[in-house]
Design a protein around this motif. Structure first.
Motif, PDB file in Angstrom:
ATOM      1  N   UNK A   1      99.461  98.771  13.850  1.00  0.00           N
ATOM      2  CA  UNK A   1      98.068  98.354  13.725  1.00  0.00           C
ATOM      3  C   UNK A   1      97.166  99.105  14.698  1.00  0.00           C
TER       4      UNK A   1
ATOM      5  N   UNK B   1      94.972 101.664  13.045  1.00  0.00           N
ATOM      6  CA  UNK B   1      93.724 101.350  12.316  1.00  0.00           C
ATOM      7  C   UNK B   1      92.522 101.952  13.059  1.00  0.00           C
ATOM      8  N   UNK B   2      92.487 101.683  14.368  1.00  0.00           N
ATOM      9  CA  UNK B   2      91.347 102.159  15.160  1.00  0.00           C
ATOM     10  C   UNK B   2      91.348 103.674  15.314  1.00  0.00           C
TER      11      UNK B   2
ATOM     12  N   UNK C   1     102.888 102.077   6.826  1.00  0.00           N
ATOM     13  CA  UNK C   1     103.376 100.689   6.747  1.00  0.00           C
ATOM     14  C   UNK C   1     102.374  99.617   6.324  1.00  0.00           C
ATOM     15  N   UNK C   2     101.285  99.467   7.062  1.00  0.00           N
ATOM     16  CA  UNK C   2     100.416  98.314   6.831  1.00  0.00           C
ATOM     17  C   UNK C   2      99.105  98.653   6.128  1.00  0.00           C
TER      18      UNK C   2
ATOM     19  N   UNK D   1      96.233  99.051   3.608  1.00  0.00           N
ATOM     20  CA  UNK D   1      95.813  98.447   2.346  1.00  0.00           C
ATOM     21  C   UNK D   1      94.299  98.630   2.214  1.00  0.00           C
TER      22      UNK D   1
ATOM     23  N   UNK E   1      91.895  96.630   2.810  1.00  0.00           N
ATOM     24  CA  UNK E   1      91.158  96.103   3.974  1.00  0.00           C
ATOM     25  C   UNK E   1      91.057  97.182   5.047  1.00  0.00           C
ATOM     26  N   UNK E   2      92.173  97.847   5.307  1.00  0.00           N
ATOM     27  CA  UNK E   2      92.176  98.899   6.325  1.00  0.00           C
ATOM     28  C   UNK E   2      91.353 100.105   5.843  1.00  0.00           C
TER      29      UNK E   2
ATOM     30  N   UNK F   1      87.802  99.433   6.509  1.00  0.00           N
ATOM     31  CA  UNK F   1      87.540  99.433   7.950  1.00  0.00           C
ATOM     32  C   UNK F   1      87.462 100.852   8.506  1.00  0.00           C
TER      33      UNK F   1
END
Lengths: 212, 445
Positions: free
Chosen positions: A149, A152-153, A179-180, A182, A184-185, A188
């Protein structure tokens, strides 16, 4: 008919494949031709991966066979310039703070077998490295990889920096994956798309360069 | 005496004893309210995990990595350096969130300096190999060479102590000068064996290991009392032990992903033999140090068997058989393996349905929970799968909608625990709370 080398490599028969390479060289075969056969085998592997019959082990094994074949052939090749016309260029890398490389490597492999030139920056790459590569290589696609995560940033700031440098033109499309990732990311980070797997990256890159 | 009695118990009886200790941990609670809260939570978890039907409501847990620190603005670096600060943050997060099991610091707030002292190379940790804002990550490499399987199979401890550790930690290089203690069983072998211990390289490694051990004591001095304190305050602490799938044991930090996946083609028989050799080791890893009061859950993070990592056939040949043996081995000693299936396990569900009925918990991340319930219903409790991006970036309403839908889909009949999909490093507090609140308000049976 499929060449025995293509068949051996595509069927994960490493020893047999390397033996055939040696035999072909002993028979005086053009090293460039052998390299082309290896690439053909990689295409078959890529297709089988896309069909869902091959998975990570086969891609890793293929990459290894290709590396070994390349080691044998490269000293024999007069010129290493690859004249094959590429569909386009992709700058690829794992973002700052993240050292995961397997997903990125798979994406790189699949893009290459699908005809793209891939500039792989490596892992834990700062924003500036991506900006620099986009500036110098003028890719059609920027592909950012990340597993954690914290990525993300880093993805968000990388895309911001690319924008600030005035490089996010209509010609550049940005995809994130790992991995994470989607939707939403994606929102962002400001990317154009996210990919669940390497096939998604290939489809995205093909669309970016206008190829079906 | 007690041990003899234990060994004569059946797996069912052992399980009953462990769960009885879990339900009634035999310590003084901070208050009568904390005691009743603890008992209600533990009973709720037991009912879901052992498939004993519907509890009063859906249990809710939060598998937390660095979240308890990052929510306070602490970087992973800070919580791996300042143990008291970490303990305080984790204490506060538990009270803030009020989930049904403890958010334990051991998944994240590791003692950074101990790894520093030993110059550990298989891992990058905050401020060492990765930025201070990143959590620890593994450095993939073939730390065990392809031709070293025989050494591992022949004598795992000798290999790990005298070959592997000196290679993966600069501070343990000296141990490569040591030999197996076989020499000491006869008097004439003793002197040359003992002499090795006086080697300056060995001495240096012993000093490093002692210093690292002292650092871990300081860490434990902050963390272990916290665990007891949280139990006394009403938070069941489920994990005391961990184990691994044998394929991951070999693939994670011995052969690396590339190495182990190539071994599937180059030396499949040897790889399978090694997986089988690891089975009793990773079972004893837990059972050897456990006592009859040890809590029943064993944390087992699964890595290289997920969808995409291999085909179903490869999973059934290379990954699952030895993992199932570990699961059954732990169950035989009254434990409940808690299988954390990171990534997606959609194509594995029919295979893992061989899990012993009501004796394993499957924690899912991206796996389709409806299908998981269809296939594993009546076989295993399922846990998860609130997406990390939703918790980190989404809005409260979105989190609530997701959790309600999940409860509607898979909660009926019990055997479900609401939880995050994967280990949470960063999340909005209000989103984490929303997840917990949905279980409490909407998850009533």
């Amino acid at each position: 008919m499929t060449h025995p080398l293509v068949q051996a490599m595509a069927d994960m028969k490493e020893e047999e494949a390397l033996k055939i390479v040696e035999e072909l060289l002993a028979q005086g075969e053009d090293p460039k031709k052998i390299l082309d056969l290896s690439s053909e085998a990689m295409q078959v592997v890529g297709e089988r991966y896309q069909e869902g019959t091959y998975f990570l082990p086969e891609l890793i094994m293929s990459g290894e066979m290709l590396r070994k074949t390349g080691e044998i052939l490269k000293p024999l090749l007069a010129s290493q310039t690859d004249e094959t016309k590429k569909l386009g260029t992709v700058v690829l890398g794992t973002v700052r703070g993240d050292i995961h490389d397997i997903g990125k490597d798979i994406v790189g492999f699949m893009l290459e077998v699908n005809g793209f030139e891939v500039i792989d920056l490596g892992i834990d790459q700062p924003e500036a490295a991506f900006v620099e590569a986009v500036k110098n290589k003028t890719p059609q696609v920027l592909a950012l990889s990340g597993f954690l995560s914290v990525a993300f940033d880093s993805m968000k700031s990388t895309i911001e920096e690319v924008e600030k440098a005035g490089l996010r033109t209509g010609e550049l499309k940005i995809i994130i994956g790992g991995g994470q990732m989607d939707d939403t990311v994606r929102k962002y980070t400001g990317a154009d798309a996210y990919g669940d797997d390497a096939m998604a990256a290939v489809a995205f890159a093909k669309e970016a360069v206008g190829v079906k | 005496m007690a041990e003899q009695v234990w060994s004569q118990l059946s797996p069912e009886e052992k399980s009953e004893r462990r769960w009885a200790s879990f339900l009634e941990p035999g310590l003084e609670f901070a208050s009568p309210e904390a005691g009743s809260e603890y008992r209600a939570r533990a009973a709720r978890l037991k009912k879901a995990m052992l498939l004993e039907g519907e509890a009063d409501r859906v249990p809710v847990c939060a598998l937390a990595g660095y979240y308890p620190g990052t929510r306070k603005g602490l970087t992973p670096y800070q919580v791996t350096q300042d143990y008291a600060l970490a303990a305080e943050a984790w204490h506060e997060a538990n009270h803030y969130l009020q989930a049904d099991s403890m958010l334990a610091p051991v998944f994240a707030a590791i003692p950074g300096r101990a790894f520093e002292i030993l110059d550990v190379k298989i891992l990058s940790w905050p401020g060492h190999g990765v930025p201070k804002e990143s959590g620890f990550q593994y450095n993939e490499k073939e730390w065990m060479l392809a031709e070293e399987y025989d050494l591992l199979i022949d004598d795992p401890t000798d290999f790990l102590l005298h070959v592997y550790l000196p290679r993966v930690a600069g501070g343990m290089e000296g141990f490569s000068r040591l030999a197996s203690p076989l020499d000491m069983v006869e008097i004439v072998g003793g002197p040359p064996w003992m002499m090795r211990w006086a080697d300056p390289a060995v001495q240096a490694s012993i000093e490093k290991l002692t210093a690292a051990g002292r650092e871990c004591q300081a860490w434990g001095g902050a963390m272990y009392p916290l665990l007891g304190r949280l139990v006394a305050e009403g938070f069941p602490g489920p994990f005391q032990f961990m184990s691994l799938a044998p394929f991951d044991f070999i693939g994670d930090t011995l052969r690396g992903t590339r190495g182990v996946l190539m071994d599937m083609f180059r030396q499949p028989a040897v790889l399978l033999e090694a997986c089988d050799r690891i089975v009793p080791l990773v079972v004893k890893w837990v059972t050897r140090t456990a006592n009859p009061q040890s809590p029943p859950l064993v944390f087992m993070p699964l890595h290289k068997g997920a969808d995409g990592f291999m085909s179903v056939e490869q999973f059934q040949k290379f990954y699952w058989p030895s993992l199932l043996k570990v699961i059954n081995g732990l169950v035989a000693d009254g434990f409940v393996p808690y299988l954390f299936a990171e990534g997606a396990y959609g194509t594995r569900l029919e295979t893992i349905a061989e899990s012993p009925v009501g004796r394993a918990v499957w924690h899912f991340d991206h796996t389709d929970m409806q299908r998981a319930k269809e296939v594993l219903g009546g076989i295993s409790c399922i846990q998860g799968n609130v997406p990390l991006p939703l918790l980190q970036l989404g809005a409260v309403d979105e989190v609530k909608t997701y959790c309600r839908d999940l409860i509607d889909t898979v909660a009926p009949g019990g055997g479900f625990i609401l939880d995050v999909g994967a280990v949470v490093d960063e999340a909005k507090d209000e989103n984490m709370r929303a997840m917990v609140e949905v279980a409490k308000e909407y998850g009533a049976y």
